[in-house]
Design an enzyme around this catalytic site. Structure first.
Site, PDB file in Angstrom:
ATOM      1  CB  VAL A 142     -17.987  -2.767   0.346  1.00 30.71           C
ATOM      2  CG1 VAL A 142     -17.675  -3.536   1.619  1.00 30.71           C
ATOM      3  CG2 VAL A 142     -17.714  -3.631  -0.875  1.00 30.71           C
TER       4      VAL A 142
ATOM      5  NE  ARG B  95     -21.593  12.450  -4.644  1.00 30.35           N
ATOM      6  CZ  ARG B  95     -20.988  11.514  -3.916  1.00 30.35           C
ATOM      7  NH1 ARG B  95     -20.135  11.867  -2.967  1.00 30.35           N
ATOM      8  NH2 ARG B  95     -21.220  10.240  -4.132  1.00 30.35           N
TER       9      ARG B  95
ATOM     10  CE  LYS C 147     -19.676   4.278  -7.620  1.00 33.41           C
ATOM     11  NZ  LYS C 147     -20.012   3.111  -6.779  1.00 33.41           N
TER      12      LYS C 147
ATOM     13  CG  ASP D 226      -2.206   0.777   0.977  1.00 37.71           C
ATOM     14  OD1 ASP D 226      -2.135   2.013   0.793  1.00 37.71           O
ATOM     15  OD2 ASP D 226      -3.274   0.153   0.962  1.00 37.71           O
TER      16      ASP D 226
ATOM     17  CB  SER E 291     -13.600  -4.478 -11.642  1.00 33.21           C
ATOM     18  OG  SER E 291     -13.991  -3.369 -12.439  1.00 33.21           O
TER      19      SER E 291
ATOM     20  N   GLY F  14     -19.693   0.076   5.052  1.00 33.11           N
ATOM     21  CA  GLY F  14     -18.666   0.388   6.030  1.00 33.11           C
ATOM     22  C   GLY F  14     -17.275   0.557   5.487  1.00 33.11           C
TER      23      GLY F  14
ATOM     24  CE  LYS G 126     -13.011   3.566  -1.262  1.00 32.57           C
ATOM     25  NZ  LYS G 126     -13.317   2.426  -0.373  1.00 32.57           N
TER      26      LYS G 126
ATOM     27  CE  LYS H   8     -11.542  -0.575 -10.191  1.00 38.20           C
ATOM     28  NZ  LYS H   8     -10.373  -1.078  -9.421  1.00 38.20           N
TER      29      LYS H   8
END
Length: 638
Positions: free
Chosen positions: A466, A558, A426, A330, A423, A468, A384, A438
């Site tokens: 997803v 948005r 979206k 990461d 993926s 949370g 994302k 993506k």
């Protein structure tokens, strides 16, 4: 007076100390001994009032000591003094009953032996029965008294008055456990019959009510409802409207853990507040553990985005398969550090590496592949956030497309066994840069997977939102509720597919194990959920009333945001797999030479940092990418 007051306070402190901690067995044995001493004395006193003109207030004869000695021996044999008094319950009553019955039987047997040999008895038979009754009553009363004193001393005046949902044997057992619990965080005041039909009106002297009765009156001041985890799953799947009714009545809902997870003593500590994930949970996933174990066990597995919500949970899910090594990659230093602390604390036996790297830096990635030689790659690193990527399209393409390309190329070069690309829904008919980036990454993965020389199995997984996860709507709503609103929703009709992190990551692992290469796996996301309905449920779960205590405000869509998401493109269809929640999207995308040129051209334009040309190439590569016009955005905002 001051001395008496001081002695009283000191006695109370000692009593609290005794009730707070486990009292030694020797003390309980001594108290039980004193109790049966007085029980035996009381028995001889009662007998003397019948057989003699003047009552005998105490008796220290050989007969008395014989009965007393028999009872002491029974205590030592059955160890009735060994229980924890503050947890006294039905089993303790049975234990004391066994002790006194055995003592009475022994007394009566010895009585007959003495009568047959010596011509006289220790005590008349009726006296033995009277002794047994007095001894049992006082022994058990002592335990109940201590338990009650403990509850009074440690009781919380703010304990919640609760109703138990259900009237089955299990539900009644739960109620008994809560009633017997020493912490008294909850006070059971009744039961709810979810079927709506009452065959009886009381259990444990507490009333049984239906949901219709709850709508019309307050049942003993109840403010909370406790439900078992199993029943919560069943209602969430089959009767979500029932849970909605309970929330609309402004009840706080708590859940019990699975029966095997109870600690056996303190049930109150196991009761947790129901959250949104509990209300949206579905049938548990059954993984093919043997097959996945063969794929992931003793393998070096690279997880990109390992500090994120999806990546970190993939790491946790992999642990059960005992991989040789997990490479946690990461670019976020602090989250990766926190993840490594978690691994050190919870899974010290797992060999892992924490790797700070950016997927755009191919040279850094090359070094990692050369040093660690991963067998499997789970690629979850990505940008994302839709509005953020609309404002920074080159960054979106650089990370989501070029970053994926770097990893795919290195996986191919280093002959990685499996490459699983995470993926998003979206990517289907995208109206925003994030989704289109993506989708372009999906296309590149498939283009490499179709090559005859490819040995690596390239697999794509596609799913929706997803619950949370970092940056999702749920934490955002929680923060707004903590600030007493308002909650902001972009549009009253906006819907999204949702699944839990745990469910999504388990399906990613399952899909990674079943793919042969080039497939796009689509997860069964269930039914789409209105975001405004999520907001209302979260408000109710927090104990507030929507649009009264906390307002809901609509702010308009948005940039790049859809009213609804899709899991399959218009020209795609699906075919089933052996797993009921995983389908294969059969794409109609044509990989001709022009498309491969577009892929290379897109890489070059991104490298040149040319935003305009990059988007133009992207539109040709992903023809279904049709950004929303300003007019469409304004229309959706109405």
């Amino acid at each position: 007076m001051n001395i008496l007051k001081l002695l009283k306070q000191r006695a109370l402190v000692i009593l609290k100390g005794l009730l707070k901690n486990y009292v030694p067995r020797s003390i309980i044995f001594s108290i039980d001994t004193i109790i049966v001493f007085f029980a035996a004395q009381s028995t001889f006193f009662l007998i003397s009032t019948i057989s003699k003109p003047e009552p005998q207030y105490y008796n220290l004869s050989l007969n008395f000591w014989a009965i007393f000695g028999i009872q002491i021996i029974i205590f030592l044999l059955l160890k009735s003094y060994a229980g924890i008094i503050r947890y006294t319950g039905f089993r303790d009553a049975i234990k004391q009953l066994q002790t006194t019955i055995l003592a009475v039987i022994c007394i009566m047997v010895i009585n007959q032996i003495c009568f047959q040999t010596l011509g006289k008895k220790i005590i008349i038979e009726a006296g033995a029965i009277v002794y047994g009754f007095i001894a049992f009553s006082t022994l058990f009363f002592f335990r109940v008294l201590v338990k009650r004193l403990y509850q009074l001393i440690h009781s919380d005046s703010t304990s919640s008055r609760v109703l138990i949902l259900g009237t089955s044997i299990t539900d009644v057992a739960v109620a008994e456990s809560i009633i017997a619990d020493t912490q008294k965080k909850f006070n059971v005041v009744g039961f709810i019959n979810e079927s709506g039909e009452l065959k009886r009106t009381r259990i444990l002297t507490l009333p049984i009510v239906t949901i219709d009765q709850l709508q019309h009156k307050n049942i003993r001041g109840a403010t909370c409802i406790i439900i078992s985890s199993q029943k919560l799953r069943e209602l969430s799947t089959n009767q979500p409207e029932f849970l909605d009714k309970l929330l609309e009545l402004n009840f706080k809902i708590f859940k019990l853990p699975e029966l095997q997870d109870w600690d056996g003593e303190n049930i109150s500590a196991e009761i947790k507040k129901v959250n949104l994930e509990d209300l949206l949970q579905r049938t548990p996933i059954k993984l093919q553990k043997e097959k996945l174990n063969a794929i992931y066990k003793d393998k070096t597995i690279l997880v990109t985005g390992a500090a994120g919500s999806i990546g970190s949970d993939i790491v946790k899910q992999l642990i059960r398969f005992k991989p040789k090594k997990i490479l946690m990659l990461d670019q976020a230093e602090t989250p990766l550090h926190l993840m490594s602390l978690f691994m050190d604390e919870k899974f010290p036996e797992i060999h892992y590496e924490k790797l700070i790297a950016n997927v755009r830096n191919k040279k850094r990635l090359e070094l990692i592949f050369e040093q660690h030689q991963p067998d499997v790659v789970f690629h979850g690193a990505a940008y994302k956030h839709v509005p953020m990527m609309e404002a920074n399209p080159i960054e979106a393409l650089d990370v989501n497309f070029v970053g994926t390309k770097n990893l795919v190329d290195l996986a191919l070069k280093n002959r990685v066994d499996r490459f699983v690309f995470v993926s998003t829904d979206k990517a289907v008919n995208p109206t925003n840069i994030m989704g289109a980036s993506k989708r372009s990454a999906e296309i590149y993965v498939q283009s490499v997977a179709r090559l005859e020389t490819t040995e690596t199995r390239f697999i794509t997984t596609r799913f929706g939102n997803v619950l949370g996860s970092n940056g999702s709507v749920i934490p955002h709503f929680k923060k707004q509720i903590e600030e007493f609103g308002p909650i902001t929703v972009t549009h009253p009709d906006i819907t999204r597919y949702f699944m839990t992190i745990d469910e999504a990551c388990q399906l990613v692992l399952e899909a990674g194990g079943m793919g042969y290469g080039g497939e796009i796996y689509v997860f069964d996301m269930g039914k789409p959920v209105k975001i405004v309905d999520l907001a209302k449920q979260m408000i109710r779960l927090s104990g507030f009333i929507p649009d009264e205590d906390i307002k809901i405000v609509y702010t308009g869509l948005r940039p790049g945001e859809k009213l609804y998401e899709e899991l399959l493109a218009d020209k795609e269809n699906t075919k089933a797999t052996h797993h009921q929640k995983i389908l294969i999207a059969k794409s109609s995308f044509a990989f001709d030479k022009s498309k491969l040129i577009l892929l290379e051209n897109l890489v070059n334009q991104i490298a040149n940092n040319d935003e305009f040309k990059s988007i133009e190439v992207l539109k040709k590569l992903v023809p279904e990418f049709i950004p929303l016009t300003e007019e469409q955005r304004q229309k959706n905002a109405v």
